[in-house]
Motif scaffolding. Structure first.
Motif, PDB file in Angstrom:
ATOM      1  N   TYR A   1       0.817  -1.221   0.000  1.00 65.07           N
ATOM      2  CA  TYR A   1       0.000   0.000   0.000  1.00 65.07           C
ATOM      3  C   TYR A   1       0.847   1.266   0.000  1.00 65.07           C
ATOM      4  O   TYR A   1       0.306   2.365   0.128  1.00 65.07           O
ATOM      5  CB  TYR A   1      -0.923   0.007   1.219  1.00 65.07           C
ATOM      6  N   ASP A   2       2.182   1.120  -0.146  1.00 64.21           N
ATOM      7  CA  ASP A   2       3.115   2.259  -0.100  1.00 64.21           C
ATOM      8  C   ASP A   2       3.037   3.006   1.228  1.00 64.21           C
ATOM      9  O   ASP A   2       3.268   4.219   1.299  1.00 64.21           O
ATOM     10  CB  ASP A   2       2.849   3.236  -1.257  1.00 64.21           C
ATOM     11  N   VAL A   3       2.720   2.268   2.291  1.00 66.12           N
ATOM     12  CA  VAL A   3       2.618   2.854   3.623  1.00 66.12           C
ATOM     13  C   VAL A   3       3.932   2.647   4.366  1.00 66.12           C
ATOM     14  O   VAL A   3       4.555   1.589   4.268  1.00 66.12           O
ATOM     15  CB  VAL A   3       1.450   2.192   4.403  1.00 66.12           C
ATOM     16  N   LYS A   4       4.344   3.647   5.134  1.00 75.25           N
ATOM     17  CA  LYS A   4       5.578   3.536   5.913  1.00 75.25           C
ATOM     18  C   LYS A   4       5.387   2.566   7.063  1.00 75.25           C
ATOM     19  O   LYS A   4       4.408   2.639   7.808  1.00 75.25           O
ATOM     20  CB  LYS A   4       6.007   4.891   6.456  1.00 75.25           C
ATOM     21  N   PHE A   5       6.342   1.647   7.231  1.00 75.25           N
ATOM     22  CA  PHE A   5       6.368   0.730   8.363  1.00 75.25           C
ATOM     23  C   PHE A   5       7.453   1.193   9.319  1.00 75.25           C
ATOM     24  O   PHE A   5       8.589   1.408   8.925  1.00 75.25           O
ATOM     25  CB  PHE A   5       6.663  -0.698   7.885  1.00 75.25           C
ATOM     26  N   THR A   6       7.104   1.364  10.584  1.00 78.88           N
ATOM     27  CA  THR A   6       8.102   1.722  11.590  1.00 78.88           C
ATOM     28  C   THR A   6       8.002   0.718  12.721  1.00 78.88           C
ATOM     29  O   THR A   6       6.961   0.574  13.356  1.00 78.88           O
ATOM     30  CB  THR A   6       7.906   3.162  12.115  1.00 78.88           C
ATOM     31  N   GLY A   7       9.060  -0.061  12.944  1.00 75.87           N
ATOM     32  CA  GLY A   7       9.036  -1.158  13.900  1.00 75.87           C
ATOM     33  C   GLY A   7       9.073  -0.711  15.337  1.00 75.87           C
ATOM     34  O   GLY A   7       9.174   0.476  15.648  1.00 75.87           O
ATOM     35  N   GLY A   8       9.022  -1.702  16.243  1.00 77.19           N
ATOM     36  CA  GLY A   8       9.002  -1.410  17.675  1.00 77.19           C
ATOM     37  C   GLY A   8      10.213  -0.633  18.149  1.00 77.19           C
ATOM     38  O   GLY A   8      10.106   0.239  18.993  1.00 77.19           O
ATOM     39  N   ALA A   9      11.386  -0.954  17.601  1.00 73.57           N
ATOM     40  CA  ALA A   9      12.591  -0.234  18.005  1.00 73.57           C
ATOM     41  C   ALA A   9      12.729   1.068  17.235  1.00 73.57           C
ATOM     42  O   ALA A   9      13.081   2.102  17.782  1.00 73.57           O
ATOM     43  CB  ALA A   9      13.824  -1.099  17.777  1.00 73.57           C
ATOM     44  N   GLY A  10      12.421   1.011  15.927  1.00 75.46           N
ATOM     45  CA  GLY A  10      12.477   2.225  15.122  1.00 75.46           C
ATOM     46  C   GLY A  10      13.899   2.679  14.852  1.00 75.46           C
ATOM     47  O   GLY A  10      14.866   2.117  15.339  1.00 75.46           O
ATOM     48  N   ALA A  11      14.022   3.706  14.037  1.00 78.50           N
ATOM     49  CA  ALA A  11      15.329   4.285  13.747  1.00 78.50           C
ATOM     50  C   ALA A  11      15.679   5.318  14.806  1.00 78.50           C
ATOM     51  O   ALA A  11      14.819   6.070  15.266  1.00 78.50           O
ATOM     52  CB  ALA A  11      15.308   4.941  12.367  1.00 78.50           C
ATOM     53  N   ALA A  12      16.934   5.339  15.198  1.00 74.50           N
ATOM     54  CA  ALA A  12      17.353   6.268  16.255  1.00 74.50           C
ATOM     55  C   ALA A  12      17.009   7.708  15.899  1.00 74.50           C
ATOM     56  O   ALA A  12      16.624   8.504  16.762  1.00 74.50           O
ATOM     57  CB  ALA A  12      18.854   6.115  16.499  1.00 74.50           C
ATOM     58  N   SER A  13      17.122   8.051  14.610  1.00 68.21           N
ATOM     59  CA  SER A  13      16.859   9.418  14.185  1.00 68.21           C
ATOM     60  C   SER A  13      15.382   9.783  14.286  1.00 68.21           C
ATOM     61  O   SER A  13      15.024  10.961  14.265  1.00 68.21           O
ATOM     62  CB  SER A  13      17.322   9.610  12.731  1.00 68.21           C
ATOM     63  N   GLU A  14      14.500   8.766  14.416  1.00 63.23           N
ATOM     64  CA  GLU A  14      13.066   9.026  14.478  1.00 63.23           C
ATOM     65  C   GLU A  14      12.534   9.037  15.907  1.00 63.23           C
ATOM     66  O   GLU A  14      11.381   9.379  16.130  1.00 63.23           O
ATOM     67  CB  GLU A  14      12.304   7.962  13.661  1.00 63.23           C
ATOM     68  N   GLU A  15      13.361   8.645  16.880  1.00 66.28           N
ATOM     69  CA  GLU A  15      12.893   8.612  18.260  1.00 66.28           C
ATOM     70  C   GLU A  15      12.646  10.029  18.783  1.00 66.28           C
ATOM     71  O   GLU A  15      13.338  10.977  18.409  1.00 66.28           O
ATOM     72  CB  GLU A  15      13.913   7.902  19.148  1.00 66.28           C
ATOM     73  N   VAL A  16      11.654  10.168  19.634  1.00 67.52           N
ATOM     74  CA  VAL A  16      11.287  11.464  20.193  1.00 67.52           C
ATOM     75  C   VAL A  16      11.944  11.623  21.555  1.00 67.52           C
ATOM     76  O   VAL A  16      11.635  10.875  22.494  1.00 67.52           O
ATOM     77  CB  VAL A  16       9.757  11.587  20.317  1.00 67.52           C
ATOM     78  N   GLU A  17      12.826  12.564  21.665  1.00 69.59           N
ATOM     79  CA  GLU A  17      13.543  12.778  22.919  1.00 69.59           C
ATOM     80  C   GLU A  17      12.573  13.159  24.038  1.00 69.59           C
ATOM     81  O   GLU A  17      11.688  14.001  23.858  1.00 69.59           O
ATOM     82  CB  GLU A  17      14.586  13.887  22.748  1.00 69.59           C
ATOM     83  N   GLY A  18      12.738  12.535  25.174  1.00 69.07           N
ATOM     84  CA  GLY A  18      11.917  12.854  26.333  1.00 69.07           C
ATOM     85  C   GLY A  18      10.550  12.204  26.341  1.00 69.07           C
ATOM     86  O   GLY A  18       9.752  12.457  27.250  1.00 69.07           O
ATOM     87  N   ALA A  19      10.270  11.335  25.336  1.00 65.20           N
ATOM     88  CA  ALA A  19       8.942  10.728  25.245  1.00 65.20           C
ATOM     89  C   ALA A  19       8.597   9.907  26.482  1.00 65.20           C
ATOM     90  O   ALA A  19       7.504  10.030  27.049  1.00 65.20           O
ATOM     91  CB  ALA A  19       8.859   9.854  23.989  1.00 65.20           C
ATOM     92  N   LEU A  20       9.530   9.054  26.899  1.00 66.57           N
ATOM     93  CA  LEU A  20       9.255   8.161  28.020  1.00 66.57           C
ATOM     94  C   LEU A  20       8.994   8.943  29.299  1.00 66.57           C
ATOM     95  O   LEU A  20       8.012   8.684  30.013  1.00 66.57           O
ATOM     96  CB  LEU A  20      10.423   7.189  28.206  1.00 66.57           C
ATOM     97  N   ALA A  21       9.845   9.893  29.600  1.00 69.81           N
ATOM     98  CA  ALA A  21       9.670  10.686  30.816  1.00 69.81           C
ATOM     99  C   ALA A  21       8.357  11.467  30.779  1.00 69.81           C
ATOM    100  O   ALA A  21       7.679  11.605  31.803  1.00 69.81           O
ATOM    101  CB  ALA A  21      10.848  11.641  30.995  1.00 69.81           C
ATOM    102  N   ASP A  22       7.981  11.950  29.600  1.00 68.89           N
ATOM    103  CA  ASP A  22       6.756  12.735  29.473  1.00 68.89           C
ATOM    104  C   ASP A  22       5.526  11.886  29.780  1.00 68.89           C
ATOM    105  O   ASP A  22       4.677  12.278  30.594  1.00 68.89           O
ATOM    106  CB  ASP A  22       6.644  13.311  28.058  1.00 68.89           C
ATOM    107  N   PHE A  23       5.425  10.719  29.150  1.00 67.10           N
ATOM    108  CA  PHE A  23       4.223   9.905  29.365  1.00 67.10           C
ATOM    109  C   PHE A  23       4.189   9.309  30.769  1.00 67.10           C
ATOM    110  O   PHE A  23       3.138   9.291  31.412  1.00 67.10           O
ATOM    111  CB  PHE A  23       4.124   8.792  28.322  1.00 67.10           C
ATOM    112  N   VAL A  24       5.334   8.833  31.240  1.00 65.23           N
ATOM    113  CA  VAL A  24       5.387   8.254  32.584  1.00 65.23           C
ATOM    114  C   VAL A  24       5.000   9.303  33.626  1.00 65.23           C
ATOM    115  O   VAL A  24       4.259   9.012  34.577  1.00 65.23           O
ATOM    116  CB  VAL A  24       6.792   7.696  32.870  1.00 65.23           C
ATOM    117  N   GLY A  25       5.475  10.518  33.428  1.00 62.46           N
ATOM    118  CA  GLY A  25       5.094  11.590  34.338  1.00 62.46           C
ATOM    119  C   GLY A  25       3.598  11.851  34.293  1.00 62.46           C
ATOM    120  O   GLY A  25       2.968  12.117  35.320  1.00 62.46           O
TER     121      GLY A  25
END
Length: 312
Positions: free
Chosen positions: A248-272
């Motif tokens: 379907y020409d859709v982007k697949f992004t796996g569980g680990a993902g690419a380091a350049s695509e990770e969102v800094e501070g995501a874990l701390a934000d949601f956990v908080g």
């Protein structure tokens, strides 16, 4: 000192997992060793174990299973200043999480807030970072113009879907969340408009709105055709679970993902947000280390809803 870990030396079904006694791993520069209190079960765990992502019959060396965890720092490597012995943390493991002792890079950890159980803390890292990454790739990240945007989350009652739905709603996005009949109330409780997934999805969504800006497929249940039709473009759809993404020409992004695509501070934000009551964590089912194979199989078949967690 030695401790137990769950490993596999060949690819196959859950029967290839075995508990072994091993020397405690020693942290290198920028790493800490954790006394593991909980480790999450994720689809990537059994996909790797099955050999479906490998080109040989067995890994080069035995593999300790598991990606994310929560635990107490008990040793620190050279140059570590962010955490000290006794600190309680959660995040991504380095070299396997299904164990009594595990290593982690300090950059992949966040503090465990008071009041957050070990089981919930261990369940959050991968689903949180995956959800934040997916939203960012769809242009619905922190700082993006999200006013008036409409998002379909396919699989809104699953781990990643629960996180993505709540965060998107908090950012002012109108979310339509798909789930089975029995989870419609759960999706509504997240702040989304619930819709039953499956055949005819596009028609059901169109009874709610005639405009969808983006779609996040977290379930992989053959919905990509409908999601592309709803958004009008494959560029507006992302999947983390459907192997037919390329069709379907859709982007697949796996569980680990690419380091350049990770969102800094995501874990701390949601956990908080969970600790403060702003967000709700996915439900958790707990298995002992000895039942790691059953936990993976229950995750693979969907026999148990919510997040599955292993405790040593």
């Amino acid at each position: 000192m030695t401790s137990r870990a769950v490993q596999y030396a060949r690819y196959g079904g859950p029967e290839v997992l075995e508990i072994v006694e091993r020397e405690d791993p020693q942290p290198g520069p920028g790493q800490v060793r954790l006394a593991v209190r909980a480790a999450s079960v994720n689809p990537i765990d059994w996909k790797l174990r099955s050999g479906g992502m490998a080109s040989s019959d067995a890994p080069d060396r035995p593999v300790i299973a598991g990606v994310d965890l929560a635990g107490t720092v008990e040793a620190v490597g050279e140059g570590v200043t962010a955490f000290g012995v006794g600190d309680e943390v959660l995040g991504h493991a380095k070299g396997g999480a299904y164990a009594e002792k595990a290593l982690a890079d300090t950059s992949a950890l966040a503090p465990r807030p008071g009041g957050l159980s070990w089981e919930v803390a261990g369940a959050l890292p991968v689903v949180t970072t995956t959800a934040y990454r997916g939203l960012a790739l769809l242009g619905l990240g922190e700082g993006d113009d999200t006013a008036g945007k409409v998002l379909v989350v396919n699989g809104a009652s699953g781990g990643v879907g629960v996180v993505a739905t709540q965060v998107a709603v908090a950012r002012g996005v109108t979310v339509i969340g798909t789930a089975s009949e029995r989870h419609q109330d759960d999706v509504e409780a997240l702040g989304a408009t619930p819709v039953v997934y499956g055949e005819g999805l596009a028609d059901r969504v169109r009874t709610i709105t005639d405009h969808v800006d983006a779609a996040f497929d977290t379930a992989g249940k053959g919905a990509l055709g409908d999601l592309v039709a709803l958004t009008g473009s494959a560029d507006r759809v992302i999947t983390i679970a459907d192997p037919d993404a390329a069709k379907y020409d859709v982007k697949f992004t796996g569980g680990a993902g690419a380091a350049s695509e990770e969102v800094e501070g995501a874990l701390a934000d949601f956990v908080g947000g969970v600790a403060s009551g702003q967000y709700r964590a996915p439900g958790v089912t707990v298995y002992p280390l000895e039942q790691a194979g059953k936990a993976q199989e229950d995750n693979r078949t969907g026999a148990v809803s919510g997040k599955l967690v292993i405790t040593p």
